[in-house]
Design a protein around this motif. Structure first.
Motif, mmCIF file in Angstrom:
data_model
loop_
_atom_site.group_PDB
_atom_site.id
_atom_site.type_symbol
_atom_site.label_atom_id
_atom_site.label_comp_id
_atom_site.label_asym_id
_atom_site.label_seq_id
_atom_site.Cartn_x
_atom_site.Cartn_y
_atom_site.Cartn_z
ATOM 1 N N LEU A 1 2.077 -10.071 2.024
ATOM 2 C CA LEU A 1 1.132 -9.231 1.294
ATOM 3 C C LEU A 1 1.734 -7.880 0.936
ATOM 4 N N ARG A 2 2.574 -7.328 1.808
ATOM 5 C CA ARG A 2 3.190 -6.038 1.458
ATOM 6 C C ARG A 2 4.130 -6.200 0.262
ATOM 7 N N GLU A 3 4.827 -7.335 0.187
ATOM 8 C CA GLU A 3 5.676 -7.602 -0.977
ATOM 9 C C GLU A 3 4.830 -7.747 -2.237
ATOM 10 N N GLN A 4 3.676 -8.396 -2.099
ATOM 11 C CA GLN A 4 2.787 -8.607 -3.239
ATOM 12 C C GLN A 4 2.193 -7.275 -3.724
ATOM 13 N N ILE A 5 1.776 -6.443 -2.776
ATOM 14 C CA ILE A 5 1.215 -5.134 -3.139
ATOM 15 C C ILE A 5 2.241 -4.293 -3.884
ATOM 16 N N ARG A 6 3.464 -4.279 -3.371
ATOM 17 C CA ARG A 6 4.524 -3.483 -4.011
ATOM 18 C C ARG A 6 4.844 -4.011 -5.409
ATOM 19 N N GLN A 7 4.861 -5.323 -5.566
ATOM 20 C CA GLN A 7 5.142 -5.915 -6.870
ATOM 21 C C GLN A 7 4.049 -5.564 -7.879
ATOM 22 N N ILE A 8 2.791 -5.657 -7.449
ATOM 23 C CA ILE A 8 1.666 -5.323 -8.333
ATOM 24 C C ILE A 8 1.698 -3.848 -8.700
ATOM 25 N N GLN A 9 1.981 -2.997 -7.711
ATOM 26 C CA GLN A 9 2.031 -1.554 -7.968
ATOM 27 C C GLN A 9 3.094 -1.212 -9.005
ATOM 28 N N ARG A 10 4.262 -1.833 -8.880
ATOM 29 C CA ARG A 10 5.331 -1.587 -9.852
ATOM 30 C C ARG A 10 4.956 -2.117 -11.230
ATOM 31 N N GLU A 11 4.355 -3.292 -11.256
ATOM 32 C CA GLU A 11 3.974 -3.907 -12.530
ATOM 33 C C GLU A 11 2.971 -3.046 -13.282
ATOM 34 N N LEU A 12 2.017 -2.458 -12.549
ATOM 35 C CA LEU A 12 0.985 -1.625 -13.171
ATOM 36 C C LEU A 12 1.413 -0.167 -13.331
ATOM 37 N N GLY A 13 2.491 0.235 -12.649
ATOM 38 C CA GLY A 13 2.889 1.646 -12.673
ATOM 39 C C GLY A 13 1.831 2.549 -12.080
ATOM 40 N N LEU A 14 1.156 2.048 -11.035
ATOM 41 C CA LEU A 14 -0.004 2.726 -10.475
ATOM 42 C C LEU A 14 0.403 3.662 -9.334
ATOM 43 N N THR A 15 0.071 4.912 -9.455
ATOM 44 C CA THR A 15 0.343 5.880 -8.394
ATOM 45 C C THR A 15 -0.432 5.464 -7.145
ATOM 46 N N THR A 16 0.281 5.338 -6.021
ATOM 47 C CA THR A 16 -0.315 4.770 -4.820
ATOM 48 C C THR A 16 0.060 5.576 -3.585
ATOM 49 N N ILE A 17 -0.940 5.814 -2.734
ATOM 50 C CA ILE A 17 -0.712 6.448 -1.435
ATOM 51 C C ILE A 17 -1.129 5.451 -0.359
ATOM 52 N N PHE A 18 -0.196 5.142 0.516
ATOM 53 C CA PHE A 18 -0.357 4.086 1.520
ATOM 54 C C PHE A 18 -0.279 4.719 2.903
ATOM 55 N N VAL A 19 -1.222 4.392 3.764
ATOM 56 C CA VAL A 19 -1.232 4.926 5.129
ATOM 57 C C VAL A 19 -0.849 3.817 6.101
ATOM 58 N N THR A 20 0.083 4.120 7.010
ATOM 59 C CA THR A 20 0.450 3.165 8.044
ATOM 60 C C THR A 20 1.064 3.904 9.235
ATOM 61 N N HIS A 21 1.023 3.243 10.406
ATOM 62 C CA HIS A 21 1.768 3.742 11.565
ATOM 63 C C HIS A 21 2.984 2.864 11.810
ATOM 64 N N ASP A 22 3.203 1.877 10.926
ATOM 65 C CA ASP A 22 4.283 0.904 11.072
ATOM 66 C C ASP A 22 5.504 1.377 10.284
ATOM 67 N N GLN A 23 6.554 1.754 11.008
ATOM 68 C CA GLN A 23 7.736 2.306 10.335
ATOM 69 C C GLN A 23 8.398 1.302 9.413
ATOM 70 N N GLU A 24 8.397 0.010 9.797
ATOM 71 C CA GLU A 24 9.039 -1.000 8.950
ATOM 72 C C GLU A 24 8.336 -1.107 7.601
ATOM 73 N N GLU A 25 6.995 -1.117 7.619
ATOM 74 C CA GLU A 25 6.238 -1.145 6.363
ATOM 75 C C GLU A 25 6.593 0.048 5.496
#
Length: 329
Positions: A172-196
């Motif tokens: 899902l993280r790969e899918q979210i990133r792909q969609i974000q790039r495709e749409l050129g959508l400014t995105t702010i993502f919150v996580t405590h997971d360093q790998e993400e």
């Protein structure tokens, strides 16, 4: 000009400050992650940007407009939460279309936009299902589609993957990133997971105790932490005080040193004699606890063959790449 500009933002609950004087700039189309431990203020900052939590003072500029006095409904911001918050009595299609109904979009346009976004998140074949008939990952994609269909100016993601298992999270993280790039959508993502954060972000804002302690791309945060907290939170650095570092390196060291575990090489001809205290297998990596010159170190070695496996109690030599030493505050 920055698309999102947070200026001197302050927020407290009663007498307890969450953060004070937060400043950050985000470019249009950028994917930025707020990374940090629980309680550092990252989700509160996201909710302030969304308008769900009022600020005490400061400005939040979105495309040049201060949106602090603007109601959440009029900010044109999409938000996805950790909990899917889907309507259980509505189908996937109805859930996704809900925001368009609130905007009074006509039925033909609404149907077209819903079908487009369901195709984008690969859920078109499940449009007639109800939330209880779907997996957690599918429900989270419905929540994402519901935010995207309203064509927001800014997308906010508040730990949307934390309740999912590892395999689904990765997909899902790969899918979210792909969609974000495709749409050129400014995105702010919150996580405590360093790998993400390292995998997904154009830039990372590392937060601790209500402050942004370091910002930059993944490589900068990983290879050049500014202080002991950053070194401890990003990766598995060996943090040595001045006495330990001087003993290990056999030269005077005045401050703390951080050494990445993969930058230490175990071999037969290194300059340091070392003792294997323990080891653990982490899939493609073997993690050793080593003692050298009275200093304990963590060493990560790629698990390429049985020859890479060293027994507890074995004596080895090790060498440290001087370029991998990082002074931290």
């Amino acid at each position: 000009m920055s698309f999102v500009s947070v200026q001197h933002l302050q927020k407290s609950y009663a007498a307890t400050p969450v953060f004070s004087d937060i400043n950050c700039e985000i470019a249009k189309g950028e994917f930025v992650t707020l990374l940090g431990p629980s309680g550092c203020g990252k989700s509160t900052l996201l909710r302030c940007i969304a308008g769900l939590t009022p600020v005490d003072s400061g400005q939040i500029l979105l495309d040049g407009q201060d949106i602090v006095p603007v109601s959440p409904q009029k900010r044109h911001i999409g938000m996805v939460f950790q909990s899917y918050a889907l309507f259980p009595n509505m189908t996937v299609e109805q859930n996704v279309a809900f925001g368009l109904r609130m905007q009074k979009v006509n039925s033909d346009d609404s149907h077209k936009r819903v079908q487009e976004v369901l195709q984008l998140v690969e859920l078109k074949d499940l449009a007639g299902r109800y939330p209880h008939q779907m997996s957690g990952g599918q429900c989270q994609r419905v929540a994402l589609a519901r935010s995207l269909v309203t064509r927001p100016r800014l997308l906010l993601l508040d730990e949307p993957l934390s309740a999912l298992d590892a395999r689904i999270r990765k997909h899902l993280r790969e899918q979210i990133r792909q969609i974000q790039r495709e749409l050129g959508l400014t995105t702010i993502f919150v996580t405590h997971d360093q790998e993400e954060a390292l995998v997904m972000s154009d830039r990372i804002f590392l937060m601790n105790q209500g402050k942004i302690v370091q910002s930059g791309d993944a490589e900068t945060l990983y290879t050049a932490p500014v202080d002991a907290f950053a070194a401890g939170f990003i990766g598995n650095y060996n943090l040595l005080d001045a006495e330990q570092a001087s003993k290990l390196l056999q030269r005077p060291v005045n401050g703390r040193i951080a050494i990445r575990p993969e930058s230490i090489e175990l071999n037969r001809s290194g300059e340091l004699d070392a003792l294997v205290r323990s080891h653990s297998l982490l899939g493609n990596v073997i993690r050793y606890r080593i003692e050298a010159r009275g200093v304990e170190l963590v060493v990560d070695v790629l698990n390429r063959s049985a020859q890479d496996l060293h027994a507890d109690g074995q004596r080895l030599a090790l060498s440290i790449d001087p370029a991998a030493l990082c002074e931290v505050a």
